[in-house]
Enzyme design. Structure first.
Site, PDB file in Angstrom:
ATOM      1  CG  ASN A 277      -7.141  -1.966  -6.428  1.00  0.00           C
ATOM      2  OD1 ASN A 277      -6.365  -2.715  -6.152  1.00  0.00           O
ATOM      3  ND2 ASN A 277      -7.735  -1.075  -5.665  1.00  0.00           N
TER       4      ASN A 277
ATOM      5  CG  ASP B 193      -1.707   1.034   0.843  1.00  0.00           C
ATOM      6  OD1 ASP B 193      -2.121   1.656   0.452  1.00  0.00           O
ATOM      7  OD2 ASP B 193      -2.278   1.368   2.400  1.00  0.00           O
TER       8      ASP B 193
END
Length: 253
Positions: free
Chosen positions: A81, A33
């Site tokens: 996503n 991340d």
């Protein structure tokens, strides 16, 4: 104040020497991340941030190979996503495809894709299948690369398979309900047959799992690191491993 490079290298080497190979995790999962925040920090594009993150994945797998980590699971693309703006998503899918090719060519690991693969574009599905075939005999860690992955979806898919298998055997829903066990679900997960993760690492300072390996992480140790993923250093990884080795795992006790 930053340490001089020589002193930093000495510290990293010394830290590595303190790790007992017998106390290292067998299976490490990482939520990679911080790529977009890293790009913004340097005035770079989001695509450049994702490319920097992909380069770090290759570097990270080399560290795992050196330390003899047997299984690695990397969360690189969630089902959420896939709803990103078209321009960003197109670039991200291209970067993941290039990453798969590079890992395949370098022979760093044995690749297994985990996720709802049918939701991915055809070109990426084909590259995934090719990389899986061509790395099956490679040395190094077994890499689960989580693409189009969602923890809730994984459990739903596992339950569907349990029900479909029972139906094929001619069992009723009542029979399935009476006999359903934890093992039944575990045996139908994307990571079936693998050990659950011992250690889960998340970079970027966020302290949540975002659905990553929800079922498998019931007894995992968690380590949250402030570094954005492209800035994640070998010494950060060694610190996570040292922290893991110092913990007393209770497994629910």
């Amino acid at each position: 104040m930053k340490l001089p490079r020589l002193l930093y290298s000495f510290y990293e080497h010394r830290l590595a020497r303190t790790l007992d190979p017998h106390e290292l995790p067998h299976h490490v999962g990482v939520l990679v991340d911080g790529n977009r925040r890293w790009a913004k920090q340097f005035g770079a594009t989001t695509e450049e941030g994702h490319r920097a993150g992909a380069r770090k994945i290759v570097e990270f797998l080399r560290w795992c190979h050196e330390l003899d980590i047997q299984v690695v699971t990397l969360y690189v693309l969630s089902t959420e996503n896939l709803n990103r703006p078209a321009e960003e998503l197109t670039a991200l899918l291209e970067i993941i495809t290039d990453l798969m090719r590079q890992l395949q060519d370098e022979g760093l690991c044995r690749i297994q894709a985990v996720g709802a693969l049918a939701t991915l574009p055809e070109a990426l599905q084909e590259q995934v299948a090719c990389s899986v075939r061509r790395t099956v005999s490679n040395p190094g860690p077994h890499l689960n690369i989580a693409v189009g992955y969602g923890g809730r979806q994984e459990i739903v898919d596992a339950a569907r398979e349990v029900l479909a298998d029972a139906d094929a055997r001619g069992e009723s829903l009542a029979q399935v309900a009476r006999s359903l066990s934890v093992e039944d679900i575990s045996e139908h997960l994307y990571t079936r047959g693998q050990p659950d993760p011992d250690l889960l690492i998340r970079t970027s300072g966020e302290q949540r799992l975002s659905g990553f390996l929800m079922w498998q992480s019931a007894y995992s140790e968690f380590y949250f690191c402030e570094a954005l993923w492209p800035d994640f250093r070998r010494v950060d990884f060694l610190r996570a491993l040292r922290d893991y080795a110092r913990r007393h795992r209770r497994f629910g006790g």
